[in-house]
Scaffold this motif. Sequence first.
Motif, PDB file in Angstrom:
ATOM      1  N   THR A 150      40.325  -7.854  18.309  1.00  0.00           N
ATOM      2  CA  THR A 150      39.706  -6.412  17.997  1.00  0.00           C
ATOM      3  C   THR A 150      40.811  -5.643  18.414  1.00  0.00           C
ATOM      4  N   GLY A 151      41.430  -6.006  19.339  1.00  0.00           N
ATOM      5  CA  GLY A 151      42.604  -5.008  20.044  1.00  0.00           C
ATOM      6  C   GLY A 151      42.182  -3.961  20.994  1.00  0.00           C
ATOM      7  N   ALA A 152      40.909  -4.373  21.552  1.00  0.00           N
ATOM      8  CA  ALA A 152      40.162  -3.165  22.210  1.00  0.00           C
ATOM      9  C   ALA A 152      40.999  -2.803  23.538  1.00  0.00           C
ATOM     10  N   THR A 153      41.018  -1.644  23.813  1.00  0.00           N
ATOM     11  CA  THR A 153      41.731  -1.278  25.349  1.00  0.00           C
ATOM     12  C   THR A 153      40.851  -0.518  26.120  1.00  0.00           C
ATOM     13  N   SER A 154      39.989   0.237  25.624  1.00  0.00           N
ATOM     14  CA  SER A 154      38.990   0.909  26.583  1.00  0.00           C
ATOM     15  C   SER A 154      37.507   0.904  26.250  1.00  0.00           C
ATOM     16  N   VAL A 155      36.641   1.117  27.103  1.00  0.00           N
ATOM     17  CA  VAL A 155      35.319   1.425  26.824  1.00  0.00           C
ATOM     18  C   VAL A 155      35.081   2.003  25.577  1.00  0.00           C
TER      19      VAL A 155
ATOM     20  N   GLY B  28      32.071  -0.750  21.106  1.00  0.00           N
ATOM     21  CA  GLY B  28      31.180  -0.934  19.634  1.00  0.00           C
ATOM     22  C   GLY B  28      31.835  -2.068  18.706  1.00  0.00           C
ATOM     23  N   GLY B  29      33.361  -2.106  18.639  1.00  0.00           N
ATOM     24  CA  GLY B  29      33.927  -2.845  17.849  1.00  0.00           C
ATOM     25  C   GLY B  29      33.879  -4.284  18.316  1.00  0.00           C
ATOM     26  N   VAL B  30      33.944  -4.569  19.729  1.00  0.00           N
ATOM     27  CA  VAL B  30      33.839  -5.789  20.088  1.00  0.00           C
ATOM     28  C   VAL B  30      32.619  -6.322  20.018  1.00  0.00           C
TER      29      VAL B  30
ATOM     30  N   LYS C 217      31.954  -4.326  29.080  1.00  0.00           N
ATOM     31  CA  LYS C 217      32.264  -3.123  29.823  1.00  0.00           C
ATOM     32  C   LYS C 217      33.062  -3.603  30.945  1.00  0.00           C
ATOM     33  N   LYS C 218      32.778  -4.723  31.462  1.00  0.00           N
ATOM     34  CA  LYS C 218      33.671  -5.067  32.806  1.00  0.00           C
ATOM     35  C   LYS C 218      35.009  -5.447  32.283  1.00  0.00           C
ATOM     36  N   ALA C 219      35.076  -6.064  31.102  1.00  0.00           N
ATOM     37  CA  ALA C 219      36.272  -6.577  30.679  1.00  0.00           C
ATOM     38  C   ALA C 219      37.354  -5.408  30.648  1.00  0.00           C
ATOM     39  N   LEU C 220      36.474  -4.159  29.744  1.00  0.00           N
ATOM     40  CA  LEU C 220      37.220  -3.050  29.292  1.00  0.00           C
ATOM     41  C   LEU C 220      37.627  -1.972  30.233  1.00  0.00           C
TER      42      LEU C 220
END
Length: 151
Positions: free
Chosen positions: A114-119, A123-125, A147-150
Amino acid sequence: MLRDKLNEALKEAMRARDTATLGTVRLILAKLKEVDIAARTETSREGVADDRILSMLQTMIKQRNESVALYEKGGRPELAAKEKAEIVVIERFLPQQMDEAAVGAAVAEAVAATGATSVKDMGGVMAALKAKYAGQMDFAKASAAVKKALS
């Protein structure tokens, strides 16, 4: 396919005169009918898909776990035992649950995909995880892992 397994389990419980399993499967089918009716539209009279059924089953287990805690706190072990027996029957219809290592790997994969970088992207993750792993993981634990990963 899951719907067929539930109907077959109902028939088997009737043949075996297993009242505990029969009652629980009837509860599942009643809840499924309720979910089907809620999902109906003008154009579609189809029942819900298996992933939605798995989600429903997980919700039923969560509700029963909460009831067990309340019954044990209230000194009603016989009611807690009944709820635990229902949990065992419901779990028969769920796929094998993922262990913590597999959940961690799935979270890492979903974050990368998803390319998630922050908390804020959580939602997308979580949506990606629910789409791919419905019924296979505890999403409360997965949420903490995301949450821990982001962070």
